[in-house]
Design an enzyme around this catalytic site. Sequence first.
Site, mmCIF file in Angstrom:
data_model
loop_
_atom_site.group_PDB
_atom_site.id
_atom_site.type_symbol
_atom_site.label_atom_id
_atom_site.label_comp_id
_atom_site.label_asym_id
_atom_site.label_seq_id
_atom_site.Cartn_x
_atom_site.Cartn_y
_atom_site.Cartn_z
ATOM 1 N N GLY A 85 0.840 -1.191 0.000
ATOM 2 C CA GLY A 85 0.000 0.000 0.000
ATOM 3 C C GLY A 85 0.877 1.243 0.000
ATOM 4 O O GLY A 85 2.066 1.180 0.344
ATOM 5 N N GLN A 104 2.996 9.972 1.374
ATOM 6 C CA GLN A 104 4.289 9.277 1.326
ATOM 7 C C GLN A 104 5.093 9.600 0.080
ATOM 8 O O GLN A 104 6.273 9.264 -0.004
ATOM 9 C CB GLN A 104 4.085 7.756 1.414
ATOM 10 C CG GLN A 104 3.543 7.297 2.753
ATOM 11 C CD GLN A 104 3.402 5.792 2.786
ATOM 12 O OE1 GLN A 104 2.404 5.253 2.310
ATOM 13 N NE2 GLN A 104 4.385 5.096 3.330
ATOM 14 N N CYS A 149 6.400 0.132 7.669
ATOM 15 C CA CYS A 149 5.975 1.258 6.833
ATOM 16 C C CYS A 149 7.143 1.714 5.968
ATOM 17 O O CYS A 149 8.259 1.850 6.459
ATOM 18 C CB CYS A 149 5.515 2.407 7.736
ATOM 19 S SG CYS A 149 4.974 3.855 6.809
ATOM 20 N N LEU A 150 6.844 1.964 4.696
ATOM 21 C CA LEU A 150 7.892 2.422 3.767
ATOM 22 C C LEU A 150 8.486 3.761 4.205
ATOM 23 O O LEU A 150 9.598 4.095 3.826
ATOM 24 C CB LEU A 150 7.311 2.547 2.353
ATOM 25 C CG LEU A 150 6.889 1.232 1.688
ATOM 26 C CD1 LEU A 150 6.020 1.508 0.475
ATOM 27 C CD2 LEU A 150 8.104 0.401 1.299
ATOM 28 N N HIS A 188 -4.069 1.286 8.023
ATOM 29 C CA HIS A 188 -2.721 1.883 8.018
ATOM 30 C C HIS A 188 -2.661 3.040 7.010
ATOM 31 O O HIS A 188 -2.151 4.119 7.312
ATOM 32 C CB HIS A 188 -1.708 0.782 7.668
ATOM 33 C CG HIS A 188 -0.288 1.224 7.589
ATOM 34 N ND1 HIS A 188 0.692 0.763 8.441
ATOM 35 C CD2 HIS A 188 0.355 2.085 6.746
ATOM 36 C CE1 HIS A 188 1.861 1.324 8.130
ATOM 37 N NE2 HIS A 188 1.687 2.121 7.094
ATOM 38 N N GLU A 189 -3.221 2.816 5.816
ATOM 39 C CA GLU A 189 -3.172 3.847 4.766
ATOM 40 C C GLU A 189 -4.061 5.041 5.103
ATOM 41 O O GLU A 189 -3.684 6.194 4.861
ATOM 42 C CB GLU A 189 -3.605 3.270 3.413
ATOM 43 C CG GLU A 189 -2.739 2.164 2.863
ATOM 44 C CD GLU A 189 -1.268 2.474 2.883
ATOM 45 O OE1 GLU A 189 -0.874 3.652 2.774
ATOM 46 O OE2 GLU A 189 -0.485 1.531 3.043
ATOM 47 N N HIS A 238 -2.425 7.322 7.312
ATOM 48 C CA HIS A 238 -1.439 8.186 6.642
ATOM 49 C C HIS A 238 -2.052 9.505 6.180
ATOM 50 O O HIS A 238 -1.426 10.553 6.289
ATOM 51 C CB HIS A 238 -0.830 7.489 5.422
ATOM 52 C CG HIS A 238 0.407 6.688 5.720
ATOM 53 N ND1 HIS A 238 1.539 7.220 6.290
ATOM 54 C CD2 HIS A 238 0.692 5.376 5.495
ATOM 55 C CE1 HIS A 238 2.466 6.286 6.413
ATOM 56 N NE2 HIS A 238 1.981 5.148 5.944
HETATM 57 NI NI NI Z 1 2.977 3.308 5.918
#
Ligand code: NI
Length: 174
Positions: free
Chosen positions: A46, A51, A103-104, A145-146, A149
């Site tokens: 995702g 991000q 998380c990226l 999670h997204e 963000h």
């Molecule tokens: Ni993330």
Amino acid sequence: MAILDIVKVPDTVLRRKARKVTDFGKDFQLLVSNMIDTMRDAPGVGLAAPQVAVSERLVVVEYADDEDEENEETPPAAKKLYVLVNPEIVVKSDEMVLGIEGCLSVPDLVGEVDRHERITVKALNRHGQPIKIKAEGWLARIFQHEIDHIEGILYTDRTDKVWKPRDDEEIPLD
Ligand code: NI
């Protein structure tokens, strides 16, 4: 198409409440396509627009539903791509479930996070048409999670249990 740079903590764009998408024109379509490419390149399950330093309420998710993961006779489920614009969680189960997330935008850490086991999300698709998705398990976790963000929330805000993953600990990132 292009691979976009993924911003990392402590970049302040990750902490901003993102603005609603109202324009579904050419620039927006390019952003969606580039985010899908960037998610696949990472690789991640995702990615949310903040991000990639765009403070808009847009997330992309690509995930194979793993409900039958433990049944070896079932062929692996195909990955499904979701593009959610201005998403809103409209139903949440009382039941919560712990799971491990990475998380990226938060490199070299994973953490144990409590999430709703089942949710219903209302959103628009990339062309601005309304959609409604029921999700459970890992897919529900990824959506939560997204959607965090785009509110400026990171999973590390929701847990004290974070650690550096071992080399053999493969956690999907989003
Ligand atoms: Ni993330």
